[in-house]
Scaffold this motif. Structure first.
Motif, PDB file in Angstrom:
ATOM      1  N   UNK A 217     -59.656  92.518  26.113  1.00 21.84           N
ATOM      2  CA  UNK A 217     -60.979  93.120  25.946  1.00 21.84           C
ATOM      3  C   UNK A 217     -60.845  94.619  25.687  1.00 21.84           C
ATOM      4  N   UNK A 218     -59.658  95.126  25.895  1.00 21.91           N
ATOM      5  CA  UNK A 218     -59.363  96.536  25.616  1.00 21.91           C
ATOM      6  C   UNK A 218     -57.867  96.644  25.334  1.00 21.91           C
ATOM      7  N   UNK A 219     -57.354  97.863  25.270  1.00 20.01           N
ATOM      8  CA  UNK A 219     -55.921  98.070  25.097  1.00 20.01           C
ATOM      9  C   UNK A 219     -55.196  97.489  26.306  1.00 20.01           C
ATOM     10  N   UNK A 220     -54.193  96.699  26.054  1.00 27.61           N
ATOM     11  CA  UNK A 220     -53.504  96.022  27.161  1.00 27.61           C
ATOM     12  C   UNK A 220     -52.646  97.010  27.949  1.00 27.61           C
ATOM     13  N   UNK A 221     -52.745  96.934  29.258  1.00 31.10           N
ATOM     14  CA  UNK A 221     -51.907  97.737  30.143  1.00 31.10           C
ATOM     15  C   UNK A 221     -50.576  97.012  30.324  1.00 31.10           C
ATOM     16  N   UNK A 222     -49.474  97.718  30.252  1.00 28.98           N
ATOM     17  CA  UNK A 222     -48.180  97.107  30.493  1.00 28.98           C
ATOM     18  C   UNK A 222     -48.137  96.453  31.864  1.00 28.98           C
ATOM     19  N   UNK A 223     -47.502  95.293  31.929  1.00 34.09           N
ATOM     20  CA  UNK A 223     -47.496  94.503  33.159  1.00 34.09           C
ATOM     21  C   UNK A 223     -46.947  95.293  34.341  1.00 34.09           C
ATOM     22  N   UNK A 224     -45.857  96.005  34.141  1.00 31.54           N
ATOM     23  CA  UNK A 224     -45.234  96.746  35.240  1.00 31.54           C
ATOM     24  C   UNK A 224     -46.119  97.902  35.692  1.00 31.54           C
TER      25      UNK A 224
END
Length: 330
Positions: A217-224
């Protein structure tokens, strides 16, 4: 039956977010089998001696924060320094002085005595390609690992060659032929401690946050990075006697909408700031989190104040997408 918000979340977590237990058992078994296969190379004239005691299982699969599907499993395969390899440091870059065997095997950076991490990965790929249970071995896109595809299952293994130093940390490929410092044991121990502090319920909340994050829904945040922000919150939060995942997730969305605007320090004290987003991107992500939080507040108000389970479940569907269960009551 999704007749209450609690039931809807329980069904959603079991069927859409959490890993299937049987597949998880198979994945762990296949990982252990791979380790045994690589140990079989140990001491080959064209390979290394494996430092068995320092092989490290790491990443979200090991930490218990991976969500469906199982797509990759991380493994740090430790190699012995054999008493002959040493290292020097220049800033954040580490150089490993190779052995005579490394030179004979063509593993040095050209015109130096330094063991080239890219060539080491390629040697892994060459050896892994001979294994019968796997379909393809290739360089990972970040040039820091070898990726191994299985014939029978859908997940891959990302195998990171590493050395354990006498000062207590690991050296792994840096993507440019040299080496860099890391220690995932710190992450493994930290998340275990904080999860235990919250009575073993935090991992599922992290998985739910990852599911929302992957909805794009937006820019993906890195998993870590996402994990580290969540751990920051719960490291300093007292354990709740009453834990409801929907309410925890609601409040977490609000916290993350602020946390993403700030720098996030690497808990290992190695990488510095983990939040590499520019200010405009940080704001876009924050706005999306705030929007999701506002809908979550509406949902919880419907459930707790209006006693409207149907309306609350429908509103949660707006936050978590079409796979969230629909109300099935009358």
């Amino acid at each position: 039956m999704a007749t209450t918000v609690n039931n809807a979340f329980a069904e959603f977590m079991k069927e859409k977010v959490n890993l299937d237990q049987e597949k998880t058992k198979i994945a762990r078994s296949s990982r252990d089998n791979l380790i045994d296969n690589i140990k079989g190379f140990s001491g080959d004239s064209d390979f290394f001696v494996v430092y068995t005691d320092k092989i490290l299982r790491f990443g979200s699969f090991e930490r218990g924060t991976k969500i469906r599907p199982i797509d990759d499993i991380d493994l740090m395969l430790c190699l012995s320094g054999e008493g002959t390899r040493t290292y020097i440091q220049s800033g954040e870059v580490f150089y490993i002085n190779g052995s005579d065997a490394d030179s004979k095997n063509g593993l040095m950076t050209d015109n130096t005595n330094y063991l080239n991490s890219t060539k080491v990965i390629n040697r892994f790929i060459s050896k892994l390609s001979d294994l019968q249970d796997y379909s393809k071995a290739e360089m990972h896109k970040n040039h820091e690992a070898a990726t191994l595809q299985l014939k029978s299952y859908t997940w891959n293994f990302d195998i990171v060659p590493c050395f354990y130093t006498d000062t207590g940390f690991y050296l792994i490929p840096d993507g440019s032929g040299n080496w860099k410092k890391t220690d995932p044991r710190i992450d493994n121990e930290r998340i275990t401690d904080i999860n235990q502090k919250h009575n073993g319920k935090l991992l599922e909340l992290i998985r739910l946050a990852k599911y929302w994050n992957n909805r794009k829904v937006t820019i993906r945040i890195g998993s870590y990075l996402l994990e580290c922000m969540i751990l920051q919150k719960y490291e300093n939060k007292e354990a709740s006697e009453n834990w409801w995942i929907d309410l925890e997730f609601r409040d977490l969305l609000n916290y993350l909408s602020s946390a993403i605007l700030s720098d996030v320090d690497d808990p290992k004290g190695i990488q510095g700031n983990l939040n590499s987003f520019c200010w405009d991107d940080r704001c876009k992500i924050s706005d999306a989190l705030t929007n999701a939080y506002n809908k979550a507040v509406e949902a919880s108000n419907m459930e707790l104040n209006d006693k409207n389970q149907k309306g609350a479940i429908t509103k949660w569907g707006e936050v978590l997408g079409s796979d969230f269960p629909e109300y099935t009551g009358e």
